[in-house]
Motif scaffolding. Structure first.
Motif, PDB file in Angstrom:
ATOM      1  N   ALA A  77       0.800  -1.229   0.000  1.00 11.70           N
ATOM      2  CA  ALA A  77       0.000   0.000   0.000  1.00 11.70           C
ATOM      3  C   ALA A  77       0.829   1.274   0.000  1.00 11.70           C
ATOM      4  O   ALA A  77       0.317   2.351   0.324  1.00 11.70           O
ATOM      5  CB  ALA A  77      -0.949  -0.011   1.201  1.00 11.70           C
ATOM      6  N   THR A  78       2.100   1.177  -0.353  1.00 15.12           N
ATOM      7  CA  THR A  78       2.930   2.378  -0.447  1.00 15.12           C
ATOM      8  C   THR A  78       2.719   3.050  -1.804  1.00 15.12           C
ATOM      9  O   THR A  78       2.187   2.460  -2.743  1.00 15.12           O
ATOM     10  CB  THR A  78       4.419   2.018  -0.290  1.00 15.12           C
ATOM     11  OG1 THR A  78       4.756   0.980  -1.227  1.00 15.12           O
ATOM     12  CG2 THR A  78       4.717   1.516   1.104  1.00 15.12           C
ATOM     13  N   MET A 100       8.367  -7.541  -4.801  1.00 11.58           N
ATOM     14  CA  MET A 100       7.517  -6.376  -4.561  1.00 11.58           C
ATOM     15  C   MET A 100       6.063  -6.788  -4.373  1.00 11.58           C
ATOM     16  O   MET A 100       5.519  -7.555  -5.174  1.00 11.58           O
ATOM     17  CB  MET A 100       7.601  -5.419  -5.743  1.00 11.58           C
ATOM     18  CG  MET A 100       6.874  -4.109  -5.519  1.00 11.58           C
ATOM     19  SD  MET A 100       6.490  -3.240  -7.068  1.00 11.58           S
ATOM     20  CE  MET A 100       5.028  -4.119  -7.594  1.00 11.58           C
ATOM     21  N   VAL A 101       5.433  -6.265  -3.317  1.00 15.77           N
ATOM     22  CA  VAL A 101       4.019  -6.554  -3.075  1.00 15.77           C
ATOM     23  C   VAL A 101       3.161  -5.662  -3.973  1.00 15.77           C
ATOM     24  O   VAL A 101       3.277  -4.437  -3.942  1.00 15.77           O
ATOM     25  CB  VAL A 101       3.629  -6.325  -1.602  1.00 15.77           C
ATOM     26  CG1 VAL A 101       2.196  -6.791  -1.362  1.00 15.77           C
ATOM     27  CG2 VAL A 101       4.594  -7.057  -0.667  1.00 15.77           C
ATOM     28  N   ALA A 102       2.323  -6.294  -4.784  1.00  7.27           N
ATOM     29  CA  ALA A 102       1.437  -5.536  -5.658  1.00  7.27           C
ATOM     30  C   ALA A 102       0.297  -4.904  -4.843  1.00  7.27           C
ATOM     31  O   ALA A 102      -0.111  -5.450  -3.819  1.00  7.27           O
ATOM     32  CB  ALA A 102       0.859  -6.456  -6.734  1.00  7.27           C
ATOM     33  N   PRO A 103      -0.228  -3.774  -5.306  1.00  8.32           N
ATOM     34  CA  PRO A 103      -1.331  -3.119  -4.591  1.00  8.32           C
ATOM     35  C   PRO A 103      -2.666  -3.783  -4.914  1.00  8.32           C
ATOM     36  O   PRO A 103      -3.421  -3.321  -5.784  1.00  8.32           O
ATOM     37  CB  PRO A 103      -1.262  -1.675  -5.099  1.00  8.32           C
ATOM     38  CG  PRO A 103      -0.691  -1.796  -6.477  1.00  8.32           C
ATOM     39  CD  PRO A 103       0.263  -2.954  -6.436  1.00  8.32           C
ATOM     40  N   ALA A 104      -2.976  -4.858  -4.217  1.00  7.73           N
ATOM     41  CA  ALA A 104      -4.174  -5.645  -4.517  1.00  7.73           C
ATOM     42  C   ALA A 104      -5.438  -4.801  -4.466  1.00  7.73           C
ATOM     43  O   ALA A 104      -6.378  -5.016  -5.241  1.00  7.73           O
ATOM     44  CB  ALA A 104      -4.277  -6.816  -3.549  1.00  7.73           C
ATOM     45  N   GLY A 105      -5.478  -3.831  -3.549  1.00  7.29           N
ATOM     46  CA  GLY A 105      -6.669  -3.004  -3.417  1.00  7.29           C
ATOM     47  C   GLY A 105      -7.009  -2.244  -4.681  1.00  7.29           C
ATOM     48  O   GLY A 105      -8.198  -2.062  -5.005  1.00  7.29           O
ATOM     49  N   GLY A 114      -3.628   1.754 -12.273  1.00  7.54           N
ATOM     50  CA  GLY A 114      -2.803   2.048 -11.104  1.00  7.54           C
ATOM     51  C   GLY A 114      -2.026   0.834 -10.638  1.00  7.54           C
ATOM     52  O   GLY A 114      -0.867   0.952 -10.225  1.00  7.54           O
ATOM     53  N   TYR A 115      -2.650  -0.314 -10.696  1.00  4.36           N
ATOM     54  CA  TYR A 115      -1.990  -1.577 -10.336  1.00  4.36           C
ATOM     55  C   TYR A 115      -0.784  -1.817 -11.255  1.00  4.36           C
ATOM     56  O   TYR A 115       0.321  -2.119 -10.798  1.00  4.36           O
ATOM     57  CB  TYR A 115      -3.006  -2.709 -10.477  1.00  4.36           C
ATOM     58  CG  TYR A 115      -2.536  -4.078 -10.046  1.00  4.36           C
ATOM     59  CD1 TYR A 115      -2.624  -4.481  -8.718  1.00  4.36           C
ATOM     60  CD2 TYR A 115      -2.043  -4.985 -10.978  1.00  4.36           C
ATOM     61  CE1 TYR A 115      -2.224  -5.755  -8.327  1.00  4.36           C
ATOM     62  CE2 TYR A 115      -1.645  -6.258 -10.599  1.00  4.36           C
ATOM     63  CZ  TYR A 115      -1.742  -6.634  -9.266  1.00  4.36           C
ATOM     64  OH  TYR A 115      -1.343  -7.887  -8.873  1.00  4.36           O
ATOM     65  N   ALA A 116      -1.014  -1.643 -12.542  1.00  3.34           N
ATOM     66  CA  ALA A 116       0.048  -1.858 -13.520  1.00  3.34           C
ATOM     67  C   ALA A 116       1.183  -0.852 -13.346  1.00  3.34           C
ATOM     68  O   ALA A 116       2.361  -1.202 -13.455  1.00  3.34           O
ATOM     69  CB  ALA A 116      -0.526  -1.768 -14.930  1.00  3.34           C
ATOM     70  N   GLU A 117       0.818   0.406 -13.087  1.00  2.00           N
ATOM     71  CA  GLU A 117       1.836   1.453 -12.948  1.00  2.00           C
ATOM     72  C   GLU A 117       2.803   1.154 -11.804  1.00  2.00           C
ATOM     73  O   GLU A 117       4.014   1.381 -11.924  1.00  2.00           O
ATOM     74  CB  GLU A 117       1.171   2.804 -12.713  1.00  2.00           C
ATOM     75  CG  GLU A 117       2.169   3.953 -12.586  1.00  2.00           C
ATOM     76  CD  GLU A 117       1.514   5.251 -12.154  1.00  2.00           C
ATOM     77  OE1 GLU A 117       2.227   6.282 -12.127  1.00  2.00           O
ATOM     78  OE2 GLU A 117       0.323   5.243 -11.835  1.00  2.00           O
TER      79      GLU A 117
END
Length: 230
Positions: A77-78, A100-105, A114-117
């Motif tokens: 979530a960063t 790297m943790v993907a932003p699942a939210g 935004g997820y892809a970016e």
């Protein structure tokens, strides 16, 4: 045990293992001990928090074991800038792999852009010579289709591996998820099974399902079991 699992030697398993220490209470001497074990048992990499990258690099100097670092860990979530800075700093300190943790939210909210970016920015910042593993946190994704979509976006944006879990989220690696991810990426990326893998049987099941890396803090126990040691 299947024929494939029987073909995996302890040495081959060791090279697949990312020997992991991500506990918040980990001390410098614990990281140094992790590195000594990695050399002794022939693990492919150690995986540590950013604070300890430089120490791990020094401890492994002259040895083939790579240093992997977690980024955006464990929540994913960063901000994009924070991810990039964290990854670039770790690579400058000697990390050769980034988990790297993907932003699942964002994905679940329908913000695939935004997820892809978040993935693309880190992939471009660290360059193609550094391995990027994207942690999907499959326990947060409600269906096979969500997991497949998350994996495909990650690979499209530069991931060399898709990874099941942080080990801190809801659930860990499952055989079904590993098989699903392996089928989704279809050889275009590797699959790292991580989260709750503590026995040789569990590790071998993940390999049979399509895992090409295993993330675990129980690597020594797994290899001792495979070698018939107590």
């Amino acid at each position: 045990m299947s024929p494939l699992a029987r073909e995996v030697t302890p040495e081959a398993m060791a090279r697949m293992i990312d020997h992991t220490l991500l506990k918040p209470e980990a001390r410098p001497e614990d990281v140094e001990g992790l590195c000594r074990e990695a050399v002794e048992w022939g693990f492919g990499a150690v995986c540590v928090n950013p604070l300890y990258v430089r120490r791990a690099v020094r401890a492994l100097e002259g040895h083939p074991v790579k240093v992997a670092v977690v980024v955006g860990f464990p929540l994913g979530a960063t901000t994009v800038l924070t991810r990039v800075v964290e990854a670039v700093e770790a690579v400058a300190a000697g990390a050769r792999e980034v988990d790297m943790v993907a932003p699942a939210g964002l994905l679940l909210a329908g913000d695939e852009g935004g997820y892809a970016e978040a993935i693309r920015a880190v992939a471009r910042a660290i360059g193609g010579d550094v391995i990027l593993k994207v942690i999907l946190e499959t326990g947060l994704l409600p269906s096979a289709e969500w997991k497949r979509r998350a994996a495909l976006v990650a690979v499209r944006e530069g991931a060399h591996f898709v990874k099941t879990s942080t080990g801190f989220g809801p659930g860990g690696a499952t055989v079904d998820d590993v098989r699903l991810l392996a089928e989704a990426v279809a050889g275009r990326a590797g699959v790292k099974a991580s989260g709750g893998i503590r026995t040789a049987e569990a590790a071998l099941q993940m390999v049979e399902a399509g895992a090409t890396r295993i993330g675990t803090s129980s690597g020594v126990a797994i290899l001792r079991e495979m070698r018939g040691l107590r």
